[in-house]
Motif scaffolding. Structure first.
Motif, PDB file in Angstrom:
ATOM      1  N   LYS A  53       0.889  -1.258  -0.019  1.00 32.47           N
ATOM      2  CA  LYS A  53      -0.062   0.158   0.055  1.00 32.47           C
ATOM      3  C   LYS A  53       0.983   1.266   0.107  1.00 32.47           C
ATOM      4  O   LYS A  53       0.556   2.580  -0.236  1.00 32.47           O
ATOM      5  CB  LYS A  53      -0.917   0.015   1.379  1.00 32.47           C
ATOM      6  N   GLY A  54       2.108   1.077   0.165  1.00 27.51           N
ATOM      7  CA  GLY A  54       3.020   2.173   0.278  1.00 27.51           C
ATOM      8  C   GLY A  54       3.232   2.907   1.759  1.00 27.51           C
ATOM      9  O   GLY A  54       3.557   3.793   1.797  1.00 27.51           O
ATOM     10  N   TRP A  55       2.681   1.995   2.883  1.00 28.00           N
ATOM     11  CA  TRP A  55       2.685   2.583   3.972  1.00 28.00           C
ATOM     12  C   TRP A  55       3.794   2.049   5.066  1.00 28.00           C
ATOM     13  O   TRP A  55       3.272   1.995   6.350  1.00 28.00           O
ATOM     14  CB  TRP A  55       1.197   2.583   4.567  1.00 28.00           C
ATOM     15  N   ALA A  56       4.382   1.273   4.541  1.00 25.34           N
ATOM     16  CA  ALA A  56       5.105   0.512   5.570  1.00 25.34           C
ATOM     17  C   ALA A  56       6.283   1.321   6.204  1.00 25.34           C
ATOM     18  O   ALA A  56       6.455   1.189   7.724  1.00 25.34           O
ATOM     19  CB  ALA A  56       6.093  -0.627   4.891  1.00 25.34           C
ATOM     20  N   VAL A  57       6.644   2.505   5.696  1.00 26.09           N
ATOM     21  CA  VAL A  57       7.543   3.489   6.416  1.00 26.09           C
ATOM     22  C   VAL A  57       7.062   4.908   6.101  1.00 26.09           C
ATOM     23  O   VAL A  57       8.014   5.933   5.653  1.00 26.09           O
ATOM     24  CB  VAL A  57       8.928   3.297   5.461  1.00 26.09           C
ATOM     25  N   PRO A  58       5.803   5.242   6.585  1.00 30.71           N
ATOM     26  CA  PRO A  58       5.305   6.445   6.338  1.00 30.71           C
ATOM     27  C   PRO A  58       6.493   7.490   6.880  1.00 30.71           C
ATOM     28  O   PRO A  58       6.139   8.875   6.306  1.00 30.71           O
ATOM     29  CB  PRO A  58       4.199   6.588   7.219  1.00 30.71           C
ATOM     30  N   HIS A  59       7.087   7.478   8.084  1.00 31.66           N
ATOM     31  CA  HIS A  59       7.843   8.495   8.452  1.00 31.66           C
ATOM     32  C   HIS A  59       9.110   8.593   7.815  1.00 31.66           C
ATOM     33  O   HIS A  59       9.727   9.335   8.213  1.00 31.66           O
ATOM     34  CB  HIS A  59       8.319   8.196   9.984  1.00 31.66           C
ATOM     35  N   TRP A  60       9.548   7.796   6.859  1.00 29.42           N
ATOM     36  CA  TRP A  60      10.806   8.045   6.073  1.00 29.42           C
ATOM     37  C   TRP A  60      10.322   9.053   5.078  1.00 29.42           C
ATOM     38  O   TRP A  60       9.312   9.418   4.515  1.00 29.42           O
ATOM     39  CB  TRP A  60      11.001   6.723   5.174  1.00 29.42           C
ATOM     40  N   PRO A  61      11.702   9.751   4.451  1.00 33.26           N
ATOM     41  CA  PRO A  61      11.429  10.979   3.239  1.00 33.26           C
ATOM     42  C   PRO A  61      11.005   9.916   2.029  1.00 33.26           C
ATOM     43  O   PRO A  61      11.008   8.875   1.797  1.00 33.26           O
ATOM     44  CB  PRO A  61      12.762  11.132   3.071  1.00 33.26           C
ATOM     45  N   VAL A  62      10.008  10.679   1.316  1.00 36.88           N
ATOM     46  CA  VAL A  62       9.336  10.244   0.041  1.00 36.88           C
ATOM     47  C   VAL A  62      10.457   9.578  -0.805  1.00 36.88           C
ATOM     48  O   VAL A  62      10.299   8.511  -1.330  1.00 36.88           O
ATOM     49  CB  VAL A  62       8.532  11.298  -0.515  1.00 36.88           C
ATOM     50  N   TYR A  64      12.805   7.869  -0.227  1.00 33.82           N
ATOM     51  CA  TYR A  64      13.201   6.477   0.088  1.00 33.82           C
ATOM     52  C   TYR A  64      11.956   5.566   0.293  1.00 33.82           C
ATOM     53  O   TYR A  64      12.363   4.475   0.933  1.00 33.82           O
ATOM     54  CB  TYR A  64      14.208   6.531   1.402  1.00 33.82           C
ATOM     55  N   GLY A  65      11.062   6.161  -0.076  1.00 37.19           N
ATOM     56  CA  GLY A  65       9.737   4.992   0.080  1.00 37.19           C
ATOM     57  C   GLY A  65       8.756   5.318   1.049  1.00 37.19           C
ATOM     58  O   GLY A  65       7.849   4.839   1.385  1.00 37.19           O
ATOM     59  N   GLY A  66       9.079   6.444   1.826  1.00 34.17           N
ATOM     60  CA  GLY A  66       8.085   6.915   2.763  1.00 34.17           C
ATOM     61  C   GLY A  66       6.990   8.089   2.190  1.00 34.17           C
ATOM     62  O   GLY A  66       6.747   7.835   1.031  1.00 34.17           O
ATOM     63  N   THR A  67       6.484   8.937   3.050  1.00 31.98           N
ATOM     64  CA  THR A  67       5.263   9.675   2.465  1.00 31.98           C
ATOM     65  C   THR A  67       5.542  11.055   2.677  1.00 31.98           C
ATOM     66  O   THR A  67       6.291  11.320   3.427  1.00 31.98           O
ATOM     67  CB  THR A  67       4.064   9.103   3.189  1.00 31.98           C
ATOM     68  N   ASN A 119      10.647  -4.126   2.493  1.00 33.68           N
ATOM     69  CA  ASN A 119       9.747  -5.571   2.132  1.00 33.68           C
ATOM     70  C   ASN A 119       9.989  -6.563   3.292  1.00 33.68           C
ATOM     71  O   ASN A 119       9.733  -7.660   2.925  1.00 33.68           O
ATOM     72  CB  ASN A 119      10.116  -5.868   0.722  1.00 33.68           C
ATOM     73  N   VAL A 120      10.822  -6.115   4.133  1.00 33.11           N
ATOM     74  CA  VAL A 120      11.239  -7.219   5.295  1.00 33.11           C
ATOM     75  C   VAL A 120      11.850  -8.625   4.734  1.00 33.11           C
ATOM     76  O   VAL A 120      11.761  -9.532   5.077  1.00 33.11           O
ATOM     77  CB  VAL A 120       9.976  -7.708   6.277  1.00 33.11           C
TER      78      VAL A 120
END
Lengths: 404, 389
Positions: A53-62, A64-67, A119-120
């Motif tokens: 869903k794109g929500w695994a690392v919401p606190h990371w910068p966009v 690097y895959g965050g939001t 992706n663990v």
């Protein structure tokens, strides 16, 4: 000043809530409601669902895959996840080492590790504490000596969470034994499959194998697995420990526990009356709820203020999140003990659940005492309450430890 | 969601703090204590000049249109300076009754006068037997010749002695502890048949016990519905409780600051006592209490105007319970860390200690509010109870 969420924030909350409810596998949810530990597989499954869903690392910068969610939305997200209740996205990789790698790591490190963390593909554990370096972490002794383009690591880590299931460990190691102890530490990423690494699980007194000892015997680690500069690892460690983690207060978890306490007390009779109808019990619960509400507001203050702070600066109020959070987690665990009463007594292991042994007493009773026992760890880990108070005294209140 | 003060609110806060910083040192306060009625009339006029006295009233009513946040700012600053003037009695309590219950004519008569500093009011809500139950009203109001005749005893009337007008709760119908059948009456402080016995409170403010013997009030002196004023009283009490929380926060902040100064200055065993870890941890505990108090006060402030009484009461009770607990915990440490000097009348810390202790006894202490909150289902997961029943 407005306590209400905006329409946009409310819509976001509903979206997250709906998603968590529908996407979380029922078996994981049931396990968490019952107060049992999610397995590694549970955490991996859930994190991958979030990653999709794109929500695994919401606190990371966009990048690097965050939001780009606001601090308020980040807060809403973690509240909703923990109240579902769903597991926290897979712990140490996402929350601890990931931010260190994208902040201080090389491009190669970022490209290799970050997607695998999201992706663990790799499970991470933290190698900070040592038998003789607990609260006095900077006195750690695990040595890393250069040998060509490798470090050779010797020493021992302890209290390493779930190392038995981990692929990688991020370690603080001593690269310079001379001078000030904080200044000779480096930050290494070590593959646990490397020859010379031995992991020995430690059983905690609740019966759970939650932490490990990790031994390093001439373990060869490529130089390119050092994050940042040599001998500056202490800065990165402080970054890990103080990484503005407002979630450390565990407000969502405690709210869910209060709900659970009320639910169970509504089914439990004491002297012929439902426990929930006893004013003295309700008052005890209310006293904890009051503290929890105050903590939630403290957390929201920190969240609201975080966008205004300078980078790396910390809100003084954030220093109380862990202390108060752990107090409340223990109080809720005690309330659950009050609810379960005599059926706290039988010990029922995770094996019994697996084999679907009939429960002794109410089916929900089994995990309550172990959770209470396990909860004693909270004021110890990640900087004990006493260390937290030292930090408040020194950093916030300006009280020095030596005579001026 | 936004938990920051607006620019305007920040300026307002700075203004008040400057005013008090210049005029309300602990020595100034001691001087004001010797004035008539135990507070400074000239400071009262200053408050009027800067608009504090008209703060919560709408602009159309002759006020400045401030809300609960503005009241919080004022009360916190007043707590810091430990002010003596009857702001809480006149503006928060009586003013609250006027805002929620008064007719346009009553508002027109009193609000501009309050705003300009020309009239002081008090709110006589308590009686000797009522403790914290605001509906426990035995004072009787009997209808007579188009007006009302009041008989009974009101107690613990804050600043009742200096008040030009006193708003009295009295029973017009029903039994002594009914929530229905309570009216609010505006009584002149010097009305025939009204006797006041003024006394100092523990924290150097003033209060009065008031007996009413055939005190006549004309129809224009009835606030709201003569038999249905309890919802007004309970709203005002909740708002007032939020204001008291803010005042307590001001006191606690000052107590922590004073204690930290002392820890850094006072030397024993050849070193400032603030270097001792055992004392540092106590100071950290004080900080935690202060921040938790600040947080819950923000919550109370934002919920104080909530129309749903059940939701509002839960929030206010949570706040008042937290504050009641915090004032004990922080207060205890503040005195202890000062040692003997903290016990003296000439040093400020004890005066703060007394005031915060009295705040806990106004409008419900910890025990009262925890019981109320518990009876209302608590703050979280109430649906779990309903599902089960």
């Amino acid at each position: 000043m407005d306590l209400n969420f905006t329409d946009d924030e409310l819509a976001f909350r509903d979206e997250v809530r709906a998603f968590c409810r529908s996407a979380l596998p029922t078996d994981i949810r049931d396990k968490l409601i019952a107060g049992r530990h999610p397995s590694k597989d549970d955490k991996v499954r859930w994190t991958r669902i979030l990653a999709q869903k794109g929500w695994a690392v919401p606190h990371w910068p966009v990048e690097y895959g965050g939001t780009d969610w606001s601090p308020v939305k980040q807060h809403i997200f973690s509240e909703e996840v923990s109240q579902t209740p769903a597991p926290e996205p897979a712990g140490s990789g996402i929350n601890l080492v990931g931010p260190v790698i994208y902040t201080f790591g090389t491009e190669t490190q970022k490209e290799y590790f970050l997607p695998r963390i999201i992706n663990v593909d790799d499970w991470w554990c933290e190698g900070f504490s040592e038998p003789d370096a607990g609260s006095d972490l900077a006195s750690l002794k695990t040595r890393a000596v250069r040998d060509g383009n490798h470090y050779v690591v010797n020493g021992q880590k302890i209290w390493t969470t779930l190392a038995q299931y981990s692929d990688w460990i991020f370690c603080l190691v001593r690269t310079n034994p001379d001078g000030k102890k904080q200044q000779g530490i480096s930050f290494l990423l070590i593959n646990l499959k490397t020859p010379g690494v031995t992991v020995r699980p430690i059983q905690l007194f609740d019966g759970y194998h939650e932490v490990c000892e990790v031994f390093f015997d001439d373990v060869r680690v490529p130089l390119e697995n050092r994050v940042g500069e040599e001998n500056r690892g202490w800065e990165y460690a402080k970054f890990v420990l103080g990484n503005g983690r407002v979630t450390i207060a565990c407000v969502g978890l405690s709210k869910e526990r209060i709900r659970r306490i009320k639910e169970l007390a509504s089914h439990t009779k004491v002297s012929g009356d439902l426990l929930i109808n006893r004013p003295d019990f309700r008052k005890k619960v209310a006293a904890v709820e009051v503290q929890l509400k105050a903590l939630e507001m403290t957390q929201l203050r920190v969240v609201a203020n975080s966008s205004k702070l300078q980078k790396d600066a910390q809100d003084p109020a954030s220093s109380i999140l862990k202390i108060k959070g752990s107090e409340i987690q223990q109080a809720t665990a005690e309330l659950l003990m009050d609810v379960v009463g005599p059926f706290a007594l039988p010990y029922q292991s995770e094996e019994d659940f697996k084999h679907q042994e009939p429960s002794i007493g109410p089916e929900w009773a089994g995990p309550i005492a172990p959770a209470y026992f396990n909860g004693r760890k909270v004021p110890i880990y990640s900087g004990s309450d006493e260390i937290q108070k030292n930090i408040i005294a020194k950093v916030v209140l300006g009280l020095s430890s030596k005579s001026a | 969601m936004d938990l920051n003060l607006s620019e305007e609110q920040r300026l307002f806060k700075d203004g008040i703090e400057r005013l008090l910083g210049d005029n309300y040192s602990f020595a100034d306060r001691r001087k004001y204590l010797g004035d008539k009625h135990g507070f400074s009339e000239s400071m009262w006029q200053r408050y009027a000049e800067v608009g504090i006295l008209g703060l919560p009233f709408s602009e159309t009513e002759g006020g400045f249109g401030g809300g609960a946040v503005e009241t919080m700012i004022v009360m916190e600053s007043f707590g810091k300076a430990l002010i003596l003037e009857p702001y809480f009695a006149t503006v928060v309590l009586a003013g609250g009754v006027l805002r929620y219950g008064a007719s346009d004519a009553q508002k027109a008569k009193f609000i501009p006068a309050i705003t300009e500093g020309n009239v002081k009011l008090a709110f006589a809500y308590a009686e000797p037997q009522s403790r914290y139950d605001l509906f426990d009203v035995e004072t009787l109001a009997r209808e007579d010749a188009g007006g009302w005749v009041l008989n009974g005893t009101k107690s613990l009337v804050l600043h009742g002695e200096a008040a030009d007008k006193i708003i009295v709760s009295a029973r017009t119908a029903g039994d002594p502890r009914d929530k229905d059948g309570i009216g609010l009456f505006l009584v002149d402080g010097n009305a025939p048949g009204l006797r006041r016995r003024g006394y100092p409170t523990q924290d150097a403010l003033r209060a009065a016990d008031i007996t009413l013997e055939n005190v006549r009030v004309n129809a224009a002196g009835v606030i709201g519905d003569a038999a249905g004023a309890f919802p007004i009283i309970s709203r005002v009490a909740d708002e007032a409780s939020a204001a008291l929380c803010a005042e307590a926060v001001g006191c606690l902040a000052e107590m922590l600051a004073t204690t930290l100064d002392y820890l850094k200055m006072r030397k024993q065993f050849g070193t400032p006592i603030g270097t001792f870890q055992v004392l540092q941890h106590r100071a950290a505990d004080m900080f935690i209490e202060l921040e938790q108090s600040r947080s819950i006060t923000l919550y109370a402030t934002m919920m104080a105007g909530e129309d749903d009484s059940r939701i509002r009461e839960r929030a206010i009770s949570a706040a008042k319970a937290q504050i009641g607990q915090s004032v004990k915990t922080l207060g205890r440490q503040a005195i202890q860390l000062h040692g003997g000097i903290g016990m003296t009348m000439e040093y400020a810390i004890g005066h703060y200690f007394k005031h915060i202790t009295m705040i806990d006894t106004l409008f419900g202490d910890v025990d009262y509010h925890l019981s109320r909150l518990a009876a209302l289902g608590g703050l979280f997961g109430e649906e779990a109870i309903e599902q089960a029943n």
